[in-house]
Motif scaffolding. Structure first.
Motif, PDB file in Angstrom:
ATOM      1  N   TYR A   8       0.836  -1.204   0.000  1.00  0.00           N
ATOM      2  CA  TYR A   8       0.000   0.000   0.000  1.00  0.00           C
ATOM      3  C   TYR A   8       0.874   1.259   0.000  1.00  0.00           C
ATOM      4  N   CYS A   9       1.942   1.234   0.790  1.00  0.00           N
ATOM      5  CA  CYS A   9       2.832   2.399   0.848  1.00  0.00           C
ATOM      6  C   CYS A   9       3.536   2.622  -0.487  1.00  0.00           C
ATOM      7  N   GLN A  10       3.906   1.535  -1.138  1.00  0.00           N
ATOM      8  CA  GLN A  10       4.511   1.658  -2.462  1.00  0.00           C
ATOM      9  C   GLN A  10       3.516   2.293  -3.436  1.00  0.00           C
ATOM     10  N   TRP A  11       2.266   1.883  -3.337  1.00  0.00           N
ATOM     11  CA  TRP A  11       1.227   2.432  -4.210  1.00  0.00           C
ATOM     12  C   TRP A  11       1.028   3.926  -3.934  1.00  0.00           C
ATOM     13  N   LEU A  12       0.973   4.316  -2.666  1.00  0.00           N
ATOM     14  CA  LEU A  12       0.823   5.730  -2.318  1.00  0.00           C
ATOM     15  C   LEU A  12       2.024   6.537  -2.812  1.00  0.00           C
ATOM     16  N   PHE A  13       3.202   5.947  -2.693  1.00  0.00           N
ATOM     17  CA  PHE A  13       4.406   6.611  -3.189  1.00  0.00           C
ATOM     18  C   PHE A  13       4.290   6.859  -4.693  1.00  0.00           C
ATOM     19  N   SER A  14       3.772   5.863  -5.421  1.00  0.00           N
ATOM     20  CA  SER A  14       3.634   6.008  -6.873  1.00  0.00           C
ATOM     21  C   SER A  14       2.598   7.073  -7.231  1.00  0.00           C
ATOM     22  N   ILE A  15       1.576   7.227  -6.385  1.00  0.00           N
ATOM     23  CA  ILE A  15       0.567   8.268  -6.634  1.00  0.00           C
ATOM     24  C   ILE A  15       1.203   9.651  -6.548  1.00  0.00           C
ATOM     25  N   VAL A  16       1.970   9.879  -5.482  1.00  0.00           N
ATOM     26  CA  VAL A  16       2.646  11.171  -5.326  1.00  0.00           C
ATOM     27  C   VAL A  16       3.644  11.385  -6.463  1.00  0.00           C
ATOM     28  N   GLU A  17       4.277  10.312  -6.887  1.00  0.00           N
ATOM     29  CA  GLU A  17       5.217  10.399  -8.014  1.00  0.00           C
ATOM     30  C   GLU A  17       4.498  10.871  -9.274  1.00  0.00           C
ATOM     31  N   ARG A  18       3.348  10.250  -9.571  1.00  0.00           N
ATOM     32  CA  ARG A  18       2.612  10.565 -10.797  1.00  0.00           C
ATOM     33  C   ARG A  18       1.906  11.918 -10.737  1.00  0.00           C
ATOM     34  N   CYS A  19       1.370  12.246  -9.569  1.00  0.00           N
ATOM     35  CA  CYS A  19       0.514  13.432  -9.459  1.00  0.00           C
ATOM     36  C   CYS A  19       1.253  14.695  -9.013  1.00  0.00           C
ATOM     37  N   VAL A  20       2.416  14.532  -8.384  1.00  0.00           N
ATOM     38  CA  VAL A  20       3.121  15.698  -7.851  1.00  0.00           C
ATOM     39  C   VAL A  20       4.533  15.829  -8.419  1.00  0.00           C
ATOM     40  N   LYS A  21       5.337  14.791  -8.262  1.00  0.00           N
ATOM     41  CA  LYS A  21       6.755  14.919  -8.609  1.00  0.00           C
ATOM     42  C   LYS A  21       6.984  15.089 -10.110  1.00  0.00           C
ATOM     43  N   ILE A  22       6.346  14.252 -10.908  1.00  0.00           N
ATOM     44  CA  ILE A  22       6.552  14.350 -12.359  1.00  0.00           C
ATOM     45  C   ILE A  22       6.016  15.668 -12.912  1.00  0.00           C
ATOM     46  N   PRO A  23       4.773  16.083 -12.564  1.00  0.00           N
ATOM     47  CA  PRO A  23       4.301  17.395 -13.039  1.00  0.00           C
ATOM     48  C   PRO A  23       5.185  18.546 -12.560  1.00  0.00           C
ATOM     49  N   SER A  24       5.696  18.458 -11.319  1.00  0.00           N
ATOM     50  CA  SER A  24       6.544  19.530 -10.785  1.00  0.00           C
ATOM     51  C   SER A  24       7.874  19.616 -11.520  1.00  0.00           C
ATOM     52  N   SER A  25       8.393  18.461 -11.950  1.00  0.00           N
ATOM     53  CA  SER A  25       9.664  18.466 -12.678  1.00  0.00           C
ATOM     54  C   SER A  25       9.529  19.149 -14.033  1.00  0.00           C
ATOM     55  N   LYS A  26       8.319  19.140 -14.581  1.00  0.00           N
ATOM     56  CA  LYS A  26       8.083  19.781 -15.880  1.00  0.00           C
ATOM     57  C   LYS A  26       7.877  21.285 -15.735  1.00  0.00           C
ATOM     58  N   THR A  27       7.267  21.695 -14.625  1.00  0.00           N
ATOM     59  CA  THR A  27       7.044  23.125 -14.369  1.00  0.00           C
ATOM     60  C   THR A  27       7.427  23.440 -12.923  1.00  0.00           C
ATOM     61  N   PRO A  28       8.730  23.540 -12.626  1.00  0.00           N
ATOM     62  CA  PRO A  28       9.194  23.742 -11.244  1.00  0.00           C
ATOM     63  C   PRO A  28       8.607  24.976 -10.568  1.00  0.00           C
ATOM     64  N   THR A  29       8.287  26.001 -11.343  1.00  0.00           N
ATOM     65  CA  THR A  29       7.757  27.227 -10.736  1.00  0.00           C
ATOM     66  C   THR A  29       6.354  27.025 -10.171  1.00  0.00           C
ATOM     67  N   ASN A  30       5.685  25.948 -10.576  1.00  0.00           N
ATOM     68  CA  ASN A  30       4.318  25.686 -10.096  1.00  0.00           C
ATOM     69  C   ASN A  30       4.270  24.594  -9.031  1.00  0.00           C
ATOM     70  N   THR A  31       5.414  24.257  -8.446  1.00  0.00           N
ATOM     71  CA  THR A  31       5.478  23.145  -7.495  1.00  0.00           C
ATOM     72  C   THR A  31       4.478  23.299  -6.359  1.00  0.00           C
ATOM     73  N   TRP A  32       4.431  24.473  -5.737  1.00  0.00           N
ATOM     74  CA  TRP A  32       3.569  24.657  -4.567  1.00  0.00           C
ATOM     75  C   TRP A  32       2.093  24.556  -4.960  1.00  0.00           C
ATOM     76  N   GLU A  33       1.736  25.108  -6.121  1.00  0.00           N
ATOM     77  CA  GLU A  33       0.348  25.037  -6.575  1.00  0.00           C
ATOM     78  C   GLU A  33      -0.037  23.599  -6.923  1.00  0.00           C
ATOM     79  N   ILE A  34       0.883  22.855  -7.514  1.00  0.00           N
ATOM     80  CA  ILE A  34       0.625  21.449  -7.843  1.00  0.00           C
ATOM     81  C   ILE A  34       0.386  20.647  -6.567  1.00  0.00           C
ATOM     82  N   CYS A  35       1.209  20.884  -5.553  1.00  0.00           N
ATOM     83  CA  CYS A  35       1.034  20.193  -4.266  1.00  0.00           C
ATOM     84  C   CYS A  35      -0.306  20.557  -3.635  1.00  0.00           C
ATOM     85  N   ARG A  36      -0.630  21.837  -3.654  1.00  0.00           N
ATOM     86  CA  ARG A  36      -1.877  22.298  -3.036  1.00  0.00           C
ATOM     87  C   ARG A  36      -3.091  21.674  -3.719  1.00  0.00           C
ATOM     88  N   GLN A  37      -3.109  21.690  -5.050  1.00  0.00           N
ATOM     89  CA  GLN A  37      -4.254  21.160  -5.781  1.00  0.00           C
ATOM     90  C   GLN A  37      -4.381  19.649  -5.590  1.00  0.00           C
TER      91      GLN A  37
END
Length: 460
Positions: free
Chosen positions: A350-379
């Motif tokens: 389950y923890c691995q799955w949750l880690f993959s969710i944050v990877e897909r929904c937060v880390k990868i999008p943030s790497s593409k637009t670093p200036t929007n990191t905080w907004e991506i996390c918030r949303q």
């Protein structure tokens, strides 16, 4: 590392007795010589006795364990000498699963295999841990008004101070840390103090603090999945509660710019540490739930009764803007969770799955637009909270889903907060480097990776 001004002379019989109480012959187990010597220095420090040097200590070890051998293990350039055939007893305060007989067992063919059982963790097993390197001054852009030699002197002083803090946290000497902080900052040489008005120097201090705090978190709670004693949890919570006050008191006479940086960094660290402590408790409770066949069947039934189509529509409606990709992603996550539930997987999965969710929904999008990191996390957190609350609303109050949902929320928040902390630290580092594109990022906290992927491989 030395034991200073010991009042008692070295005693070989007492050292042999200490070795007998804490270590045992263990075929197939290797322990670094430096680690064992650090344990010995800690023992001398606790008993106010004068230690012998490493070579003499090696002779005492062979007197206690004459059958052990020495091996040089590790990759080229990184190898270390190890004692082979001796391990740490489970009853020892220095117990570490990796250096114990409990970490291995023999099957019918005599082949060594790792045990899946996890034992209560003690920070003393991390004795000898060194802080990662602080930034190299050659990579830092310093304003012409800042003397390089003074900054170099300060960095040497500060690293020594931070290592001392880390050593005492490992020994659980939390009450000593406040005096170390006061002594360092109030005893700062007068020619160094004016440097703390520089934005560059303050950001450099922030980067160094982030390195220290990640190291502290790693030795206190290396994995939220590994059991930690109640006494250690209470000490961690007390430490997290007081460290900000200690920092404020120690730097109250310094420039506001430095105060703000150190307080912000400490506050984030304290928040993460408290979350790790509570999450550790939650994970142990969830383990008992998902090990029950009856409760798992009830949870699967409860999940099947939820109107997921309605939950999905309401979640998308709550988002500021959404696309077909958002719809497909949430649908995919629903299907993945249902599969995990039906397969009755362990908590590590389950923890691995949750880690993959944050990877897909937060880390990868943030790497593409670093200036929007905080907004991506918030949303992401808003969407996650909205979806979870609507699912739980349709559950019965007696459902074990409530505990699992609470653990999921805490773990996701922990992952996102850690990601934000690392992103902020790297942002500070980038802002003061001469060539930002050539300077490597500060690595993520090891425990985040361990909790998700590496820990899974070792325990499932």
């Amino acid at each position: 590392m030395q034991v200073a001004q010991a009042s008692k002379p070295h005693s070989t019989p007492l050292t042999l007795k200490w070795l007998e109480e804490n270590y045992e012959m263990a075929e197939g187990v290797c322990i670094p010589r430096s680690t064992l010597y650090m344990h010995y220095l800690d023992y001398c420090g606790m008993n106010d006795s004068q230690p012998v040097n490493a070579a003499s200590f090696g002779k005492i070890i062979r007197q206690q364990f004459p059958q052990i051998t020495t091996r040089r293990l590790g990759t080229r350039g990184q190898s270390k000498y190890h004692y082979y055939g001796v391990g740490i007893k489970e009853s020892s305060i220095y117990f570490d699963l990796a250096y114990s007989r409990k970490g291995f067992f023999s099957n019918a063919d005599g082949k060594k295999e790792s045990l899946k059982q996890v034992y209560s963790y003690s920070p003393r097993s991390k004795l000898g841990t060194m802080l990662p390197n602080f930034p190299d001054l050659q990579d830092i852009y310093l304003p012409p008004s800042i003397p390089t030699d003074r900054i170099s002197t300060f960095l040497v002083m500060y690293r020594t101070h931070c290592q001392r803090v880390l050593d005492n946290v490992i020994r659980a000497n939390f009450e000593e840390i406040q005096s170390f902080l006061l002594h360092f900052w109030r005893g700062m040489p007068q020619h160094i103090v004016p440097l703390m008005n520089s934005r560059t120097v303050v950001d450099l201090v922030g980067v160094c603090d982030s390195i220290l705090y990640r190291s502290l978190a790693n030795v206190l709670v290396p994995s939220v999945l590994q059991p930690v004693s109640e006494s250690l949890i209470q000490m961690i919570r007390k430490f997290a509660r007081h460290i900000e006050d200690w920092i404020v008191l120690s730097i109250q006479d310094f420039p506001k710019i430095l105060q703000q940086m150190k307080i912000d960094m400490t506050r984030k660290f304290s928040q993460m540490l408290r979350r790790q402590a509570s999450l550790n408790h939650l994970c142990q409770a969830v383990k008992s739930v998902i090990s029950s066949q009856l409760l798992l069947r009830q949870m699967a039934h409860d999940w099947s009764c939820v109107d997921l189509t309605s939950v999905l529509k309401q979640t998308l409606f709550s988002m500021e803007k959404y696309s077909q990709r958002d719809y497909e992603l949430i649908t995919t996550l629903q299907r993945e969770f249902e599969e995990l539930l039906n397969e009755q997987v362990c908590i590590e999965t389950y923890c691995q799955w949750l880690f993959s969710i944050v990877e897909r929904c937060v880390k990868i999008p943030s790497s593409k637009t670093p200036t929007n990191t905080w907004e991506i996390c918030r949303q992401f957190l808003l969407t996650w909270s909205c979806y979870g609350s609507r699912v739980i609303r349709d559950m019965t109050l007696q459902s074990s889903f409530h505990l699992l949902h609470l653990m999921f929320d805490e773990y996701v928040m922990y992952l996102v907060e850690t990601f934000q902390f690392d992103a902020w630290s790297n942002q500070l580092l980038t802002s003061i480097t001469k060539h930002p594109n050539t300077v490597p990022n500060i690595p993520e906290r090891q425990s985040v990776i361990t909790d998700g992927r590496d820990f899974l491989n070792a325990n499932c």
